[in-house]
Design an enzyme around this catalytic site. Structure first.
Site, PDB file in Angstrom:
ATOM      1  N   HIS A  14     -27.048  94.000 130.156  1.00  0.00           N
ATOM      2  CA  HIS A  14     -25.627  94.286 130.369  1.00  0.00           C
ATOM      3  C   HIS A  14     -24.894  92.974 130.616  1.00  0.00           C
ATOM      4  O   HIS A  14     -25.218  92.246 131.565  1.00  0.00           O
ATOM      5  CB  HIS A  14     -25.436  95.202 131.586  1.00  0.00           C
ATOM      6  CG  HIS A  14     -26.069  96.542 131.410  1.00  0.00           C
ATOM      7  ND1 HIS A  14     -25.397  97.626 130.889  1.00  0.00           N
ATOM      8  CD2 HIS A  14     -27.336  96.971 131.643  1.00  0.00           C
ATOM      9  CE1 HIS A  14     -26.209  98.668 130.819  1.00  0.00           C
ATOM     10  NE2 HIS A  14     -27.396  98.293 131.277  1.00  0.00           N
ATOM     11  N   LYS A  94     -26.964 103.455 121.313  1.00  0.00           N
ATOM     12  CA  LYS A  94     -27.426 103.719 122.681  1.00  0.00           C
ATOM     13  C   LYS A  94     -26.863 105.030 123.188  1.00  0.00           C
ATOM     14  O   LYS A  94     -25.643 105.196 123.283  1.00  0.00           O
ATOM     15  CB  LYS A  94     -27.004 102.580 123.606  1.00  0.00           C
ATOM     16  CG  LYS A  94     -27.315 102.804 125.090  1.00  0.00           C
ATOM     17  CD  LYS A  94     -28.795 102.706 125.412  1.00  0.00           C
ATOM     18  CE  LYS A  94     -29.117 103.131 126.842  1.00  0.00           C
ATOM     19  NZ  LYS A  94     -28.760 102.173 127.859  1.00  0.00           N
ATOM     20  N   HIS A 131     -31.030 106.250 127.399  1.00  0.00           N
ATOM     21  CA  HIS A 131     -31.162 106.287 128.857  1.00  0.00           C
ATOM     22  C   HIS A 131     -31.721 107.670 129.173  1.00  0.00           C
ATOM     23  O   HIS A 131     -30.984 108.651 129.221  1.00  0.00           O
ATOM     24  CB  HIS A 131     -29.807 106.065 129.541  1.00  0.00           C
ATOM     25  CG  HIS A 131     -29.925 106.020 131.042  1.00  0.00           C
ATOM     26  ND1 HIS A 131     -29.633 104.905 131.775  1.00  0.00           N
ATOM     27  CD2 HIS A 131     -30.343 106.958 131.933  1.00  0.00           C
ATOM     28  CE1 HIS A 131     -29.870 105.158 133.059  1.00  0.00           C
ATOM     29  NE2 HIS A 131     -30.282 106.399 133.181  1.00  0.00           N
ATOM     30  N   HIS A 165     -35.874 101.353 129.819  1.00  0.00           N
ATOM     31  CA  HIS A 165     -36.244 101.130 131.230  1.00  0.00           C
ATOM     32  C   HIS A 165     -37.091 102.258 131.823  1.00  0.00           C
ATOM     33  O   HIS A 165     -36.692 102.945 132.749  1.00  0.00           O
ATOM     34  CB  HIS A 165     -35.014 100.874 132.113  1.00  0.00           C
ATOM     35  CG  HIS A 165     -33.822 101.763 131.840  1.00  0.00           C
ATOM     36  ND1 HIS A 165     -33.902 103.130 131.845  1.00  0.00           N
ATOM     37  CD2 HIS A 165     -32.538 101.466 131.557  1.00  0.00           C
ATOM     38  CE1 HIS A 165     -32.711 103.623 131.571  1.00  0.00           C
ATOM     39  NE2 HIS A 165     -31.867 102.637 131.384  1.00  0.00           N
TER      40      HIS A 165
END
Ligand code: DOR
Ligand code: ZN
Length: 332
Positions: A14, A94, A131, A165
């Protein structure tokens, strides 16, 4: 002792915009040959025009370093014409479920309704970066989302799906089950457990989404990273917030790790006698998963102590004020 890394890549970063971007971007551009740049700005990066403007801003802030910004587009139900036009300019799209993290209020509400768009991504060969958290109990959010990864991995076998992540042993296991799944893991999830966040005094600078989990989860992530699992890539998820947004009632999620990422990774891999795996974890695996060729850049790290600054401008870094054993000593 020292170690050379060829074209280190940060596959989840980011950078923000404006003054904050100009503060943090050079720190990544100094150490890395490229990075996957997240699109969760306000407003989101969701048009070709916005993408071009943002890339130009990143390039201006990272010059004169050798650094490739690998841009992403914020997931929406785009049509094939838009995705075809944008494809040469992005590394992937994303996807954020609605409201799960910083600047995702505009994310996806109904995960099944968007599957026609995933079919287009698959057809065009555009990777999907996700995510992966549900709206459930905070410690179960990633585990609950694994059902969605499984469904999509089966429905779209030629779509590269990157589980961003990952924080759980269960996600590491899922990685082994589907060849079209890949994953990033952060530095902080290799180092922290929930105890470091809330086990003693509340630690806002260790607070991020997804939250750090149990010791056995960290152990599984570390095991996969230290063995450079071929579909596991380093992605810092370095996410700067001004100190007043972190040391606050209502602490923003995000850990600013960019300036300490390579030094702490070298220290961690050295401690586990796995320095020979670091090249694959921070570069080669990403080249293979995405089929990219990063710019030539060799970064040398040496075992030479330095003290992490307490602040970079208004941002408190990971390991602020602490002495690290390794540092970047040469970039060529
Ligand atoms: O901790 C986080 N911070 N997790 C995210 O998913 C987003 C990020 C941010 O943008 O601040
Ligand atoms: Zn992120």
């Amino acid at each position: 002792m020292d170690i050379r890394i060829h074209a280190p890549l940060d596959m989840h970063l980011h950078l923000r915009e404006g003054a904050l971007l100009r503060l943090v971007a050079p720190l990544s551009a100094r150490d890395f040959a490229g990075a996957v740049i997240m699109p969760n700005l306000v407003p989101a990066v969701d048009t070709l025009e916005r993408l071009a403007t943002y890339r130009a801003e990143v390039e201006a802030a990272t010059a004169p370093h050798t650094f490739a910004p690998l841009m992403t587009l914020f997931f929406r139900q785009y049509d094939e014409a838009l995705l075809t036009a944008v494809r040469p300019h992005i590394i992937g799209v994303k996807l954020y479920p609605e409201g799960v993290t910083t600047n995702s209020a505009d994310g996806v509400r109904d995960l099944q309704r968007i599957e026609p768009t995933l079919a287009v991504l698959e057809r065009l060969g555009i990777p999907l970066l996700v995510h992966g958290e549900s709206h459930g109990f905070v410690l179960d959010r990633e585990a609950e989302f694994l059902r969605t990864y499984t469904r999509w991995a089966n429905l779209f076998p030629r779509l590269t799906i990157v589980m961003e992540h990952i924080t759980t042993a269960a996600a590491v296991r899922l990685l082994d089950e589907y060849a079209n799944l890949a994953a990033t893991v952060t530095l902080h999830h290799l180092l922290l457990t929930l105890d470091d966040v809330v086990g003693g005094l509340l630690s806002p600078h260790a607070f991020c989404k997804p939250i750090a989990k149990r010791p056995e989860d960290r152990a599984a992530l570390l095991e996969a990273a230290l063995h450079a699992h071929p579909r596991l890539m380093f992605g810092s998820d370095s996410a700067p917030h001004p100190v007043e947004r972190k040391e606050a009632a209502g602490c923003a999620a995000g850990i600013f790790s960019a300036p300490v990422s390579l030094p702490l990774l070298a220290e961690l891999f050295a401690r586990h006698d796995a320095l020979d795996q670091l090249q694959a974890f921070v570069s080669d695996n990403a080249r293979t998963v995405y089929g990219i060729t990063p710019p030539a850049k060799t970064v040398t790290l040496a075992e030479r102590p330095w003290q992490v600054p307490a602040r970079y401008g208004e941002v408190v870094p990971f390991y602020a004020g602490q002495t690290l054993a390794w540092q970047v000593v040469e970039v060529a």
